[in-house]
Design a protein around this motif. Structure first.
Motif, short mmCIF file in Angstrom:
data_model
loop_
_atom_site.label_atom_id
_atom_site.label_comp_id
_atom_site.label_asym_id
_atom_site.label_seq_id
_atom_site.Cartn_x
_atom_site.Cartn_y
_atom_site.Cartn_z
N VAL A 274 4.45 1.46 2.25
CA VAL A 274 5.53 2.40 1.96
C VAL A 274 4.88 3.76 1.73
O VAL A 274 4.17 3.94 0.74
N PRO A 275 5.04 4.73 2.62
CA PRO A 275 4.36 6.03 2.45
C PRO A 275 4.69 6.67 1.11
O PRO A 275 5.83 6.64 0.66
N TYR B 128 0.85 -1.19 0.00
CA TYR B 128 0.00 0.00 0.00
C TYR B 128 0.89 1.24 0.00
O TYR B 128 1.97 1.24 0.58
N ALA B 129 0.38 2.32 -0.65
CA ALA B 129 1.13 3.57 -0.70
C ALA B 129 0.47 4.68 0.12
O ALA B 129 1.11 5.68 0.41
N GLN B 130 -0.80 4.50 0.47
CA GLN B 130 -1.50 5.51 1.27
C GLN B 130 -2.25 4.83 2.40
O GLN B 130 -2.76 3.71 2.22
N PRO B 131 -2.36 5.49 3.56
CA PRO B 131 -3.05 4.89 4.70
C PRO B 131 -4.52 5.27 4.80
O PRO B 131 -5.22 4.81 5.69
N TYR B 132 -5.01 6.14 3.92
CA TYR B 132 -6.33 6.73 4.09
C TYR B 132 -7.46 5.77 3.70
O TYR B 132 -7.32 4.97 2.78
N LYS B 133 -8.60 5.93 4.36
CA LYS B 133 -9.76 5.11 4.03
C LYS B 133 -10.26 5.37 2.62
O LYS B 133 -10.78 4.48 1.95
N ASN B 134 -10.11 6.61 2.15
CA ASN B 134 -10.65 6.94 0.83
C ASN B 134 -9.65 6.66 -0.29
O ASN B 134 -9.88 7.04 -1.43
N SER B 135 -8.52 6.00 0.04
CA SER B 135 -7.51 5.73 -0.98
C SER B 135 -7.89 4.57 -1.88
O SER B 135 -7.49 4.52 -3.04
N VAL B 136 -8.60 3.59 -1.33
CA VAL B 136 -8.94 2.40 -2.10
C VAL B 136 -10.39 2.02 -1.85
O VAL B 136 -10.99 2.41 -0.85
N MET B 137 -10.93 1.24 -2.77
CA MET B 137 -12.29 0.74 -2.61
C MET B 137 -12.36 -0.21 -1.40
O MET B 137 -11.36 -0.78 -0.98
N GLU B 138 -13.56 -0.40 -0.89
CA GLU B 138 -13.75 -1.22 0.31
C GLU B 138 -13.17 -2.62 0.13
O GLU B 138 -12.56 -3.17 1.05
#
Length: 420
Positions: free
Chosen positions: A156-157, A131-141
């Protein structure tokens, strides 16, 4: 709450039951068996290698600007034990046309480099998932970390985090991941203080773009090739809406000023480098909307000495003379090229972590120069670059890759240590 999850929840240790952070109930249940699951996945990987099979590695990608793993991906492509794929993942909050635009660009980017690309994980079961982002809205459920109990989750940020916001260190991915690959010891300390798991899964390996910045530019992306014209990048963050978590964006304040200034300086050329999400935020802004936003972006390509950059920016930075910006990550990333950099974003000293404070100190701010004065300094007409030694010390102290290797080599060594 699901009855089964509810029963398991009441059996959790008190610290997990009472956890008041960004984790859901389901995440807390998963944390209980995390280490056991990971040991089983590692054993499965070792058995695959023993049978001569390859390890399936999925890298989730949502846009070209957020993709910073060329070197690591190339290492895996060259190693007969790995089978890496770039998997496009749309951001659920993006409009369909924005999602399609990013999909097309990341597919083109991968095709140009010979990277295997897929639009989903269909028919590809990952053993390792990056994963490249930690946000909930970064990827589909269906692409969230808790869905992949048979894979090792790695994070990896995509950017240098310079704040001490809890959401930057204590989201679902941070706690459920097998390994968090962080750029510095100061980031490890932030995780120890802010994350529920106290940063136990952190590995300090350096920053992915350090590998790219360490090599000469492959292309000259500037509109005018005459290097006697100073090359200025204006990097713009997307945080212009009232509900944005970050609050550094100053596009609304500087939009007209920067465009007019660029057109009035024939001795310079200017590259407008907006954040990939700025346009969609402008579409939602009551004073901008789609027509005005599209017209503004198009305006940057009309003058002889101005142009728009909406993709990869590494060679742009390498071949530039200075950066003017309001982006947290650029506060650090531009230090790799050791050129003058002016931060014109909102003051954020109250939320900066120690790493962020050190990085900001290596940037000029409007307490040092106005935009016009900064350009005069860069052009050699007024003052000297008195922060050069501070930038170089920041690099030596915090940005130089650990172990004397590249970011990609450090990760490959760690995988080798675990899998054999």
């Amino acid at each position: 709450m699901n009855p089964f999850v509810k029963r398991i929840y009441h059996l959790l240790p008190a610290p997990l039951r009472d956890l008041q952070n960004t984790l859901r109930i389901k995440d807390r249940v998963l944390l209980c068996g995390k280490e056991k699951r990971e040991r089983k996945v590692i054993e499965n990987i070792r058995q695959k290698l023993g049978r001569g099979e390859r390890i399936n590695v999925a890298f989730l990608a949502m846009s070209v600007s957020f993709w910073k793993y060329d070197e690591l991906f190339a290492f895996m492509r060259q190693d007969r034990r790995y089978n890496p794929r770039v998997i496009f993942t749309a951001r659920p909050i993006d409009a369909p046309e924005i999602q399609e635009m990013h999909r097309q660009k990341i597919e083109t980017y991968c095709n140009e480099r010979g990277f295997p690309f897929q639009e989903s994980l269909k028919d590809f079961e990952p053993d390792i998932l990056f994963y490249a982002q930690p946000y909930k809205n970064s990827v589909m459920e269906n692409m969230r970390a808790y869905n992949f109990t048979k894979a090792l989750i790695c994070y990896v940020p995509y950017a240098f985090f310079i704040s001490n916001y809890k959401w930057a260190y204590d989201a679902q991915v941070h706690n459920l991941a097998w390994k968090l690959f962080y750029p510095s010891e100061l980031h490890r300390k932030n995780a120890e203080e802010l994350a529920f798991n106290k940063g136990r899964n952190v590995e300090v390996v350096g920053y992915p773009l350090a590998d790219k910045f360490a090599t000469p530019a492959k292309n000259d992306p500037w509109k005018i090739k005459d290097k006697s014209l100073k090359r200025i990048v204006w990097g713009v963050h997307h945080s212009i809406l009232s509900d944005d978590l970050a609050d550094c964006g100053t596009f609304l304040k500087f939009a007209d000023t920067m465009l007019q200034l660029a057109k009035s300086r024939p001795d310079c050329q200017f590259a407008f480098k907006p954040h990939p999400h700025l346009k969609e935020h402008l579409y939602k802004h009551p004073d901008w909307g789609k027509d005005r936003s599209d017209a503004y972006y198009a305006e940057w390509n009309k003058a002889d000495n101005t142009f728009l950059v909406d993709g990869d920016y590494i060679d742009l930075f390498k071949t530039s003379d200075a950066l003017i910006h309001d982006c947290g990550s650029f506060t650090v990333e531009y230090l790799f090229v050791d050129k003058p950099v002016l931060y014109i974003g909102n003051e954020r000293n109250n939320i900066l972590c120690n790493f962020g404070k050190a990085a900001m100190n290596a940037n000029y701010t409007q307490k040092d120069f106005s935009v016009e004065e900064f350009l005069q300094m860069v052009s050699g007409k007024n003052g000297e670059d008195f922060k050069k030694s501070i930038r170089q010390e920041m690099y030596r102290k915090y940005l130089k890759i650990p172990q004397g290797k590249s970011f990609a080599e450090n990760i490959m060594d760690l995988l080798e240590k675990n899998f054999g």
